[in-house]
Scaffold this motif. Sequence first.
Motif, PDB file in Angstrom:
ATOM      1  N   ARG A 229      37.305  43.280  37.997  1.00 41.43           N
ATOM      2  CA  ARG A 229      37.412  44.722  37.624  1.00 41.43           C
ATOM      3  C   ARG A 229      37.445  44.553  35.315  1.00 41.43           C
ATOM      4  O   ARG A 229      37.714  44.416  34.641  1.00 41.43           O
ATOM      5  CB  ARG A 229      38.137  44.961  38.033  1.00 41.43           C
ATOM      6  CG  ARG A 229      38.600  46.510  37.397  1.00 41.43           C
ATOM      7  CD  ARG A 229      37.525  48.000  38.048  1.00 41.43           C
ATOM      8  NE  ARG A 229      37.437  48.518  37.684  1.00 41.43           N
ATOM      9  CZ  ARG A 229      38.899  50.124  38.364  1.00 41.43           C
ATOM     10  NH1 ARG A 229      38.806  49.553  39.646  1.00 41.43           N
ATOM     11  NH2 ARG A 229      38.362  50.870  37.474  1.00 41.43           N
ATOM     12  N   LYS A 230      35.964  45.425  34.934  1.00 42.07           N
ATOM     13  CA  LYS A 230      35.942  45.012  33.602  1.00 42.07           C
ATOM     14  C   LYS A 230      36.959  46.502  32.811  1.00 42.07           C
ATOM     15  O   LYS A 230      36.300  47.904  33.818  1.00 42.07           O
ATOM     16  CB  LYS A 230      34.475  45.213  32.918  1.00 42.07           C
ATOM     17  CG  LYS A 230      34.201  44.077  33.339  1.00 42.07           C
ATOM     18  CD  LYS A 230      32.418  43.761  32.709  1.00 42.07           C
ATOM     19  CE  LYS A 230      31.875  42.440  32.995  1.00 42.07           C
ATOM     20  NZ  LYS A 230      30.248  42.961  32.204  1.00 42.07           N
ATOM     21  N   ASP A 246      32.426  49.323  22.044  1.00 37.74           N
ATOM     22  CA  ASP A 246      33.235  48.766  22.821  1.00 37.74           C
ATOM     23  C   ASP A 246      33.126  47.480  23.302  1.00 37.74           C
ATOM     24  O   ASP A 246      32.707  46.901  22.982  1.00 37.74           O
ATOM     25  CB  ASP A 246      32.227  49.890  23.402  1.00 37.74           C
ATOM     26  CG  ASP A 246      32.602  51.064  24.019  1.00 37.74           C
ATOM     27  OD1 ASP A 246      33.012  51.258  22.768  1.00 37.74           O
ATOM     28  OD2 ASP A 246      31.575  51.498  24.112  1.00 37.74           O
ATOM     29  N   SER A 247      34.957  47.284  24.210  1.00 38.75           N
ATOM     30  CA  SER A 247      34.158  45.839  24.629  1.00 38.75           C
ATOM     31  C   SER A 247      35.678  45.753  26.378  1.00 38.75           C
ATOM     32  O   SER A 247      35.755  47.193  26.369  1.00 38.75           O
ATOM     33  CB  SER A 247      35.985  44.812  23.741  1.00 38.75           C
ATOM     34  OG  SER A 247      37.073  45.382  23.350  1.00 38.75           O
ATOM     35  N   TYR A 248      35.788  44.864  26.548  1.00 39.16           N
ATOM     36  CA  TYR A 248      36.304  45.047  28.081  1.00 39.16           C
ATOM     37  C   TYR A 248      37.261  43.621  28.134  1.00 39.16           C
ATOM     38  O   TYR A 248      37.185  42.575  27.338  1.00 39.16           O
ATOM     39  CB  TYR A 248      35.365  44.753  29.276  1.00 39.16           C
ATOM     40  CG  TYR A 248      34.015  45.854  29.253  1.00 39.16           C
ATOM     41  CD1 TYR A 248      34.445  46.880  29.972  1.00 39.16           C
ATOM     42  CD2 TYR A 248      32.911  45.398  28.373  1.00 39.16           C
ATOM     43  CE1 TYR A 248      33.245  47.952  29.928  1.00 39.16           C
ATOM     44  CE2 TYR A 248      31.480  46.578  27.735  1.00 39.16           C
ATOM     45  CZ  TYR A 248      31.973  47.719  28.818  1.00 39.16           C
ATOM     46  OH  TYR A 248      30.868  48.777  28.962  1.00 39.16           O
TER      47      TYR A 248
END
Length: 251
Positions: A229-230, A246-248
């Motif tokens: 799940r990111k 954006d990053s995860y």
Amino acid sequence: MKKILETAKRIFATEEIRKKIIFSIVILLAYRFLAAIPVTGIPADAIKQLFEGSNFGDLLSTVSGGVLETASVAAIGLGPYINASILLQLLGTVIPKLEELRKEGPEGRRKISMYTRLITVPLAIMQSFIVYSTLRGFGLVSQLEVLELITMIATLTAGSIIVMWFAELTSESGIGGGSSYLIFLGIIAGIPGTISSNFMLMDTLQKVVFILVTLILIVSVIYISEAQRKIKVQYSRRVRAGGAMDSYIPI
């Protein structure tokens, strides 16, 4: 299939990984050879008769690495070592010194490993005697003389210590996860016999259902194990041409 072959080729092309894999295979062969050496005082089929049709016996055999019912030198396998590890983990919550050792880094872990090995020996002796007394209580083995009993217990204890050594060698110089590696391979070794014996008792419909359920379970376990799940994270100060970067965070 081609992708799998290419991946395997890349793995074996790396010398360090190749050495680890070959070392782990050598440990496996030595472990299975040890599991084929009979122990004195216990008939070959005594433990198998005791656990026949018993779910608890299957569980014990699984924990031992699939060698408990072989009545071999390695019959009790990693059971004492695993119990010693669990015991030290539980004692760590009530003995502050053990908790401090865990926080000392490599030196602390080395001392805990030494304590685990020391506790494994008396646990292996106790478990060896329990195996004999249980078989004796069910009339599956004859009364042993004192010297024969000592020899049997010493042999099973030595086998357990050797298996523990194999597991540690695999963790240090092999592919890692020595205990899990030996237990997993022991389970895998017993699967063909289990499937063939069950198939003999099944009709065609039951065989089809069994195969379908097995495939569904395998796919489900792989899907859940590999699921990710990111969670999106935005950094307002990191601005690119298209806006905030954006990053995860993978969970």
